[in-house]
Structures are given as structure tokens and as C-alpha cells.
Design an enzyme around this catalytic site. Structure first.
Site: not given
Length: 190
Positions: A60, A65, A111-112, A153-154, A157
Site C-alpha cells: 500500500g 509518501q 511502513c515504507l 494504515h493508508e 497516512h
């Protein structure tokens, strides 16, 4: 585990890989602006987001990001039945089951934007997101398992929150200290 042909031969292929922004970057720590134009510029952003997510081996990715302050996220991950689901949600609204109907699943989350770090975090095992596709058509995504976690999660963000912001203060500080140590920098405060 990855689906066959991730990112190849579909309407989301052909984007440019953009650098991932990391914890501490201001764009990650404030709510994103709603999308108002459903045009080729948005479609190009979505292609770039898929390319960037796949290059980073994520499941995702939110627009902020990659430094874009817009309420858009993409996903390509399995649900609780191990069926891979892929899509984009523009201007998402997250709906969780009522607390009495909710089952919280504790899993290690990463997380990226906080690479190399993971932490146990409880999230609802079911989630629904209402929003729009890249053409402006209404959509609803129902998720279970990892997909439910990804939807939460997204959306976080896009609201200016990272998963580490949901951890108890001491645990968050340890994750950030480990992240900074791995990168050879002093730990972020706050």
C-alpha cells in the site's frame, strides 16, 4: 508473498518510480488536501504511486509518501481469504465496525516511510473505505485481514498519522531510536 504479475499489463502500469518520504518529512505529518480534479494528472499520479509501491516492495502507498499532498492511496494485498485485491481510493472515508462488533487483531506492522522497523499494533480485522476511483466514480472497498489493516494504515497516512503515532509513547520512541540508529542519525523528538 506477491500476486502474479504485480503491476504488469494493467491500466496502472507505466508510472515513474518516485522516492519514498521518510518519518520527519513534514508532508507525512499533516492531513492531505482532498482531490478536486479527476483528470490525466490524477491518473498519472496513480501510475507513479503503483510503480513506487512495487519498487519499494510495499502492499500500500499513500500519495504523501511520495511527497504529494493529496488524499489518494493505492493498494495491492491479500484479504483474510488470501485473495489478492488491487485498487486506488481517492478521498477515502474509513468506516470501522462499532466497538462491540469489532475484533482487534494484533500483528506486526511496518511502513515504507519508517523502513526497517516493525511493531505490534492492534487494528480492526474488518474495515470499509468509501471514496472514488480515478474517474470520479463512487466506490466502496471492504477489507478483511491484511487488506483491512492496509485500508486503515493508508487512510491514517492521509490524515497525517504514521503507524508509530498509534504506539504507546515509550514503544514509539524505541522504534524511532532504532530507525535513527540504523541510519546513523540522532533520534527525532516528539
Amino acid at each position: 508473498m506477491a500476486p502474479r504479475g504485480r503491476g504488469e499489463g494493467d491500466e496502472y502500469a507505466g508510472g515513474a518510480v518516485m522516492p519514498i518520504r521518510y518519518v520527519g518529512d513534514p508532508v507525512l505529518h499533516r492531513p492531505c488536501r482532498p482531490v478536486t480534479g479527476f483528470d490525466e494528472e490524477l491518473a498519472g499520479l496513480v501510475r507513479d504511486m503503483f510503480a513506487s509501491m512495487y519498487a519499494a516492495e510495499g502492499v500500500g502507498l499513500a500519495a504523501n509518501q511520495i511527497g504529494v499532498d493529496l488524499r489518494v492511496f493505492v493498494y495491492d494485498c491479500p484479504d483474510a481469504t488470501e485473495e489478492w485485491r488491487k485498487g486506488v481510493v481517492v478521498n477515502p472515508t474509513l468506516v470501522l465496525p462499532e466497538p462491540a462488533d469489532r475484533t482487534v487483531a494484533e500483528y506486526e506492522e511496518g511502513c515504507l516511510s519508517v523502513p526497517g522497523q516493525r511493531a505490534e499494533l492492534g487494528r480492526s480485522d474488518r474495515a470499509v473505505v468509501h471514496g472514488f476511483d480515478v474517474t470520479g466514480a463512487s466506490l466502496m472497498v471492504e477489507g478483511t485481514g491484511l487488506l483491512a489493516r492496509c485500508l486503515q494504515h493508508e487512510t491514517d497516512h492521509l490524515d497525517g498519522r504514521l503507524y508509530i503515532d498509534l504506539l504507546p509513547a515509550g514503544h514509539r520512541e524505541r522504534v524511532l531510536a532504532d530507525y535513527e540508529r540504523d541510519r546513523g542519525r540522532p533520534a527525532e523528538k516528539g
